[in-house]
Scaffold this active site. Structure first.
Site, PDB file in Angstrom:
ATOM      1  N   LYS A 139       0.254   4.085  -0.530  1.00  0.00           N
ATOM      2  CA  LYS A 139      -0.642   5.562   0.233  1.00  0.00           C
ATOM      3  C   LYS A 139      -0.197   6.867  -0.705  1.00  0.00           C
ATOM      4  O   LYS A 139      -0.156   6.426  -1.804  1.00  0.00           O
ATOM      5  CB  LYS A 139       0.162   5.516   0.922  1.00  0.00           C
ATOM      6  CG  LYS A 139       0.105   4.810   2.293  1.00  0.00           C
ATOM      7  CD  LYS A 139       0.349   4.662   4.734  1.00  0.00           C
ATOM      8  CE  LYS A 139      -0.294   3.719   4.629  1.00  0.00           C
ATOM      9  NZ  LYS A 139      -0.420   3.361   5.744  1.00  0.00           N
ATOM     10  N   HIS A 192      -9.450   1.342   4.884  1.00  0.00           N
ATOM     11  CA  HIS A 192      -8.711   1.892   4.915  1.00  0.00           C
ATOM     12  C   HIS A 192      -8.787   2.308   5.870  1.00  0.00           C
ATOM     13  O   HIS A 192      -9.754   3.767   5.839  1.00  0.00           O
ATOM     14  CB  HIS A 192      -7.819   2.295   4.696  1.00  0.00           C
ATOM     15  CG  HIS A 192      -6.672   2.073   4.458  1.00  0.00           C
ATOM     16  ND1 HIS A 192      -6.004   3.051   5.456  1.00  0.00           N
ATOM     17  CD2 HIS A 192      -5.060   1.153   4.754  1.00  0.00           C
ATOM     18  CE1 HIS A 192      -4.624   2.441   5.838  1.00  0.00           C
ATOM     19  NE2 HIS A 192      -4.382   1.726   5.332  1.00  0.00           N
ATOM     20  N   GLU A 218      -6.917   5.355   7.592  1.00  0.00           N
ATOM     21  CA  GLU A 218      -6.635   6.343   6.682  1.00  0.00           C
ATOM     22  C   GLU A 218      -7.673   7.008   6.211  1.00  0.00           C
ATOM     23  O   GLU A 218      -8.008   8.721   5.859  1.00  0.00           O
ATOM     24  CB  GLU A 218      -5.633   6.654   6.529  1.00  0.00           C
ATOM     25  CG  GLU A 218      -4.522   6.161   6.971  1.00  0.00           C
ATOM     26  CD  GLU A 218      -3.168   5.392   7.034  1.00  0.00           C
ATOM     27  OE1 GLU A 218      -3.098   5.543   4.931  1.00  0.00           O
ATOM     28  OE2 GLU A 218      -2.170   5.269   7.073  1.00  0.00           O
ATOM     29  N   SER A 222       2.221  -1.886  10.269  1.00  0.00           N
ATOM     30  CA  SER A 222       4.151  -2.096  10.591  1.00  0.00           C
ATOM     31  C   SER A 222       4.665  -3.399  10.525  1.00  0.00           C
ATOM     32  O   SER A 222       5.554  -3.956  11.096  1.00  0.00           O
ATOM     33  CB  SER A 222       4.274  -1.914  12.087  1.00  0.00           C
ATOM     34  OG  SER A 222       3.328  -0.214  12.467  1.00  0.00           O
ATOM     35  N   ASN A 249       0.428  -1.125  -0.059  1.00  0.00           N
ATOM     36  CA  ASN A 249       0.710  -0.001  -0.221  1.00  0.00           C
ATOM     37  C   ASN A 249       0.879   1.271  -0.622  1.00  0.00           C
ATOM     38  O   ASN A 249       1.019   1.338   0.622  1.00  0.00           O
ATOM     39  CB  ASN A 249      -1.121   0.186   0.959  1.00  0.00           C
ATOM     40  CG  ASN A 249      -1.431   1.386   1.212  1.00  0.00           C
ATOM     41  OD1 ASN A 249      -1.947   2.035   0.621  1.00  0.00           O
ATOM     42  ND2 ASN A 249      -2.218   1.428   2.255  1.00  0.00           N
ATOM     43  N   GLU A 278      -6.201  -4.718  10.310  1.00  0.00           N
ATOM     44  CA  GLU A 278      -5.282  -3.936  10.815  1.00  0.00           C
ATOM     45  C   GLU A 278      -5.358  -2.897  11.828  1.00  0.00           C
ATOM     46  O   GLU A 278      -6.529  -2.123  11.652  1.00  0.00           O
ATOM     47  CB  GLU A 278      -5.046  -2.892   9.095  1.00  0.00           C
ATOM     48  CG  GLU A 278      -4.885  -3.704   8.353  1.00  0.00           C
ATOM     49  CD  GLU A 278      -3.541  -2.140   7.194  1.00  0.00           C
ATOM     50  OE1 GLU A 278      -2.474  -2.144   6.857  1.00  0.00           O
ATOM     51  OE2 GLU A 278      -4.386  -1.029   6.963  1.00  0.00           O
ATOM     52  N   GLY A 331       1.641   2.077  10.943  1.00  0.00           N
ATOM     53  CA  GLY A 331       3.200   3.082  11.149  1.00  0.00           C
ATOM     54  C   GLY A 331       4.019   3.543  12.508  1.00  0.00           C
ATOM     55  O   GLY A 331       4.442   4.404  12.616  1.00  0.00           O
TER      56      GLY A 331
HETATM   57  P1  PGA Z   1       1.991   0.317   7.472  1.00  0.00           P
HETATM   58  O1  PGA Z   1       1.274   0.789   7.061  1.00  0.00           O
HETATM   59  O2  PGA Z   1       2.768  -0.783   7.598  1.00  0.00           O
HETATM   60  O3  PGA Z   1       3.218   1.472   7.437  1.00  0.00           O
HETATM   61  O4  PGA Z   1       2.058   0.391   9.369  1.00  0.00           O
HETATM   62  C1  PGA Z   1      -0.145  -0.198   6.546  1.00  0.00           C
HETATM   63  C2  PGA Z   1      -1.337   0.285   5.955  1.00  0.00           C
HETATM   64  O5  PGA Z   1      -1.737   1.846   6.267  1.00  0.00           O
HETATM   65  O6  PGA Z   1      -2.348  -0.465   5.230  1.00  0.00           O
END
Ligand code: PGA
Length: 255
Positions: A13, A99, A101, A216, A11, A172, A178
């Site tokens: 982003k 997601h 976010e 992460s 991903n 998640e 993150g």
């Molecule tokens: P990350 O993000 O691996 O940077 O924690 C995962 C995600 O948001 O899908």
């Protein structure tokens, strides 16, 4: 369930330009000479890159996906939006939906469970595979609400969704995205089992829905994560923006 087919879904982003194709090309080079048959590699890239990357990777075993789409099947007065038909025509085969976010908890104007459900239906109608993200916040976890939250997100997100074979559930935990933190072994084992049971109880779905973990994921913790029973793969954010990190995750997964 194809037990030994592992998904590694990047991903990106808000990352990348045309030159970032070299990251994916490096990954492609690696999987061509190794365990490609055991892995399904997908990179969910920004919309600006879908067309270019999917045509460059046409005859490869790397698949391009999108990171979101609008809920409407038709064109409409939605400034700045792209629907599932448009991302499909651009060359995406997967789309991340729900997601954290992009959910209401994070964005004032973000997605509700209701909207996510509409998006999932529209994406499946347009023959896209859906990576449906669910997860609890830190506060919810502290209050022991994880199962309740996940159950609600699954019920609402998958409400009257017909073709569950097109859905991958990405668990998640919001607090793990993150941050470098991942759930403890026992905790994650229980949660994955809970999701699997929930799917079989509420949706009569035994095994066809894949369940992946995200938050992460990196080359150092992958050996712990891959030991969790019933995990079909990983959604990888930050670490998917570097070919080396992504390849190391795959390598260490099969060690
Ligand atoms: P990350 O993000 O691996 O940077 O924690 C995962 C995600 O948001 O899908």
């Amino acid at each position: 369930m194809t037990n030994n087919l592992k998904y590694f879904i990047g991903n990106w982003k808000m990352f990348g330009d045309f030159s970032s194709l070299k990251i994916i090309n490096n990954v492609k080079f690696h999987i061509n000479k190794t365990k490609s048959k055991k892995s399904r590699i997908v990179f969910c890239v920004p919309s600006t890159l879908i067309r270019h990357f999917s045509s460059k990777l046409k005859n490869s075993n790397i698949i391009i996906g999108a990171q979101n789409c609008h809920f409407s099947d038709d064109y409409g007065p939605y400034t700045g939006s792209i629907n599932s038909k448009m991302i499909k025509r651009a060359g995406a085969k997967y789309v991340i939906l729900g997601h954290s976010e992009n959910r209401i908890q994070k964005l004032h104007n973000g997605d509700t469970d209701f909207l996510i459900n509409k998006k999932i239906k529209s994406a499946i109608k347009n023959n896209l595979n859906v990576i449906f993200c669910i997860g609890e916040t830190f506060k919810e976890r502290k209050k022991n609400l994880t199962n309740k939250i996940l159950s609600g997100q699954i019920n609402k997100g998958l409400h009257s969704v017909k073709n569950l074979n097109k859905v991958i559930i990405a668990y998640e935990p919001v607090w793990s995205i993150g941050t470098g933190m991942i759930p403890k072994h026992n905790e994650l084992n229980k949660t994955i089992l809970f999701i699997r049971r929930k799917l079989s109880k509420s949706f009569k779905n035994k095994n066809s829905v894949k369940i992946i973990y995200g938050g992460s994921v990196n080359s150092k913790n992958i050996h712990k994560l891959v030991a969790i029973k019933g995990i079909n793969g990983f959604l990888i954010g930050g670490a998917s923006q570097s070919a080396k990190n992504f390849i190391d995750i795959i390598k260490n997964c099969y060690k």
